[in-house]
Design an enzyme around this catalytic site. Structure first.
Site, PDB file in Angstrom:
ATOM      1  N   ARG A 133       0.827  -1.221   0.000  1.00  8.55           N
ATOM      2  CA  ARG A 133       0.000   0.000   0.000  1.00  8.55           C
ATOM      3  C   ARG A 133       0.851   1.258   0.000  1.00  8.55           C
ATOM      4  O   ARG A 133       0.449   2.287  -0.564  1.00  8.55           O
ATOM      5  CB  ARG A 133      -0.951  -0.037   1.209  1.00  8.55           C
ATOM      6  CG  ARG A 133      -2.088  -1.060   1.021  1.00  8.55           C
ATOM      7  CD  ARG A 133      -2.694  -1.448   2.335  1.00  8.55           C
ATOM      8  NE  ARG A 133      -3.880  -2.290   2.238  1.00  8.55           N
ATOM      9  CZ  ARG A 133      -3.884  -3.608   2.029  1.00  8.55           C
ATOM     10  NH1 ARG A 133      -2.743  -4.259   1.872  1.00  8.55           N
ATOM     11  NH2 ARG A 133      -5.024  -4.280   1.961  1.00  8.55           N
ATOM     12  N   ASP A 184      -4.057 -15.349   7.595  1.00 13.24           N
ATOM     13  CA  ASP A 184      -2.785 -15.874   7.080  1.00 13.24           C
ATOM     14  C   ASP A 184      -2.061 -16.753   8.097  1.00 13.24           C
ATOM     15  O   ASP A 184      -1.021 -17.341   7.779  1.00 13.24           O
ATOM     16  CB  ASP A 184      -1.874 -14.718   6.663  1.00 13.24           C
ATOM     17  CG  ASP A 184      -2.417 -14.013   5.432  1.00 13.24           C
ATOM     18  OD1 ASP A 184      -3.184 -14.631   4.668  1.00 13.24           O
ATOM     19  OD2 ASP A 184      -2.069 -12.830   5.221  1.00 13.24           O
TER      20      ASP A 184
HETATM   21  C1  S3P Z   1      -4.208  -9.039   2.331  1.00 13.86           C
HETATM   22  C2  S3P Z   1      -5.451  -9.560   2.529  1.00 13.86           C
HETATM   23  C3  S3P Z   1      -5.721 -10.981   2.792  1.00 13.86           C
HETATM   24  C4  S3P Z   1      -4.445 -11.738   3.146  1.00 13.86           C
HETATM   25  C5  S3P Z   1      -3.283 -11.361   2.283  1.00 13.86           C
HETATM   26  C6  S3P Z   1      -3.001  -9.880   2.397  1.00 13.86           C
HETATM   27  C7  S3P Z   1      -4.057  -7.593   2.079  1.00 13.86           C
HETATM   28  O1  S3P Z   1      -6.276 -11.566   1.634  1.00 13.86           O
HETATM   29  O2  S3P Z   1      -4.658 -13.128   3.068  1.00 13.86           O
HETATM   30  O3  S3P Z   1      -2.127 -12.079   2.628  1.00 13.86           O
HETATM   31  O4  S3P Z   1      -2.926  -7.071   2.159  1.00 13.86           O
HETATM   32  O5  S3P Z   1      -5.077  -6.940   1.817  1.00 13.86           O
HETATM   33  P1  S3P Z   1      -7.858 -11.537   1.336  1.00 13.86           P
HETATM   34  O6  S3P Z   1      -8.278 -10.153   1.119  1.00 13.86           O
HETATM   35  O7  S3P Z   1      -8.037 -12.373   0.093  1.00 13.86           O
HETATM   36  O8  S3P Z   1      -8.476 -12.167   2.555  1.00 13.86           O
END
Ligand code: S3P
Length: 449
Positions: free
Chosen positions: A33, A326
């Site tokens: 981000r 995660d």
């Molecule tokens: C993330 C959101 C999660 C997570 C990923 C990182 C993010 O995924 O599993 O490792 O940085 O927005 P999902 O949005 O598919 O749950």
């Protein structure tokens, strides 16, 4: 790396207690981000503590392809000169996001409301993952997407010429989907609204506010309602990336299951949208001290003092899943070393991660002598207690960094060694994993063919 290069088999063996300080690298979600919001801002964003894992490096490359100037100035120190909201140029090359679902989905969001076209691809793992969950809401803004069957990469996204603002309730708990919609909303006129039933990681909301967007969050009967006013001028900001709690999870869990261990893991995020693992571990009887609570890089953090603990199985409430999504692979490993069963329900999102993580954990644990039960949305692990896991297997990692690290942690506490068929994807999120674990005294090595 990330499935493109040579597989690197790795093996972990039971050995000495883990001791010392584990300084884990920067947060992956916040690192992506920082680069993306920097690229959408006016002026120079200086980032410190950026995670230099392959996933984030792929996002840096993508931001250059859309016209931002992105430069590495030193270890973890990066400068981004942005093009401003709506300033993305049409990339002349295919955008390869490697292993990163976060990278590709967020970037699709932020180009979907500009009159440009981009084609996205990724490695063999990412090309299996569903993109419809982002292209469906992006279509409401007026973007079009042409991909392979089932909404798979490679995929071309044609950005909307006259984007409309959108009101969207996310059908699954996903910070990536929420973030893609918010990033698309940046270049739409008027107000874009996202409603999520369960809270997911909120870094996009926090950082958008930090970069000067008008964004508000309120609790409504349907869940968390986020309003974003479109077409702001985002102003470049310094970003100090805090350490990644999802990486901290590996040394923390290793110390809990290797007898006589005692380690310090400084600066671990206590953001309530990310800390479900630590809550669960404490319920299992983990001896974890949360010292020195403070704020770093806009996130609440604490120093974790972690000691080997006799653990018992628990029921993890499904409403906690998003805050530890995660961390289920490594929790499953800890559960195998606890007394009694650990029940993880409401976890079907694990099936569409870098691999089908319910399947990958179930098969690997079974190979190591642990009894598991699973259904579409559930994983149950029957613990064998401290030192009770036989091990002695090779586990398939399916181009999934967290599966690889989870089974290596298991090998540190099993009766016989545990091998993973490919540890190379670890470099996507935790490039210093081997050195950091070795520094604590862990016996993890590459298998020389
Ligand atoms: C993330 C959101 C999660 C997570 C990923 C990182 C993010 O995924 O599993 O490792 O940085 O927005 P999902 O949005 O598919 O749950």
């Amino acid at each position: 790396m990330s499935g493109h290069g040579e597989a690197i088999a790795m093996v972990a063996r039971r050995g000495a207690a883990l001791r010392g300080v584990a300084e884990v690298p920067g947060d992956k979600s916040i690192s992506h981000r920082a680069l993306i919001l920097g690229a959408l801002s006016v002026g120079e964003t200086r980032v410190t503590g950026l995670l230099e894992g392959q996933d984030v490096l792929d996002t840096a490359k993508a931001m250059r392809a859309f016209g931002a100037e992105v430069e590495r100035q030193g270890a973890g120190a990066w400068s981004v000169r942005g093009v401003g909201v709506g300033g993305f140029a049409e990339p002349s090359e295919v955008i390869d996001c490697g292993n990163s679902g976060t990278g590709v989905r967020l970037i699709m969001g932020c180009m979907a409301t500009s009159p440009i076209t981009a084609t996205f691809t990724g490695d063999a793992s990412l090309r299996k993952r569903p993109m419809g969950r982002v292209t469906e809401p992006l279509a409401l803004f007026g973007a079009e997407a042409y991909g392979r069957k089932g909404g798979r990469l490679p995929m071309t996204v044609v950005g909307a010429v006259d984007p409309m603002p959108v009101r969207y309730a996310t059908p699954m708990p996903s910070a990536q989907v929420k973030s893609a919609v918010l990033l698309a909303g940046l270049n739409a006129p008027g107000e874009t609204v996202v409603i999520e039933r369960e809270p997911t990681r909120d870094h996009t909301e926090r950082m958008l506010r930090g970069f000067g967007a008008e964004i508000s969050v309120e609790q409504v009967p349907e869940g968390r309602l986020i309003r974003l006013v479109g077409q702001p001028e985002l102003r470049a900001q310094p970003v100090a990336v805090p350490r990644d709690p999802s990486s901290a999870a590996f040394p923390v869990c290793a110390a809990l299951i290797v007898p006589e261990s005692n380690i310090l893991v400084p600066g671990v995020s206590q953001n309530p949208t990310r800390n479900g693992l630590f809550t669960t571990l404490v319920e299992m009887g983990a001896d974890i001290g949360f010292d020195n609570p403070r704020e770093e890089g806009g996130e609440p953090v604490a120093d974790l003092r972690v000691r080997f603990s006799a653990l018992r199985g628990v029921e993890v409430p499904p409403e906690r899943a998003a805050s530890m999504i995660d961390e289920y692979p490594v929790l499953a490993v800890v559960a195998a070393c606890a007394e009694g069963r650990t029940v993880m329900r409401g976890v079907k999102e694990l099936r569409v991660k870098e691999s089908d993580r319910i399947d990958a954990m179930a098969r690997g644990l079974e190979a190591c002598g642990v009894r598991v039960e699973e259904d579409e949305d559930t994983l149950i692990v029957h613990g064998l207690g401290a030192g009770g896991v036989p091990g002695g297997a090779t586990c398939a990692t399916h181009i999934d960094h967290r599966i690889a690290m989870a089974f290596l942690v298991l090998g540190l506490a099993s009766q016989r060694s545990v091998t993973v068929d490919d540890g190379s994807p670890i470099a996507t999120s935790f490039p210093v994993f081997e050195a950091l674990m070795a520094g604590l005294g862990a016996d993890i090595a590459r298998v020389v063919p």
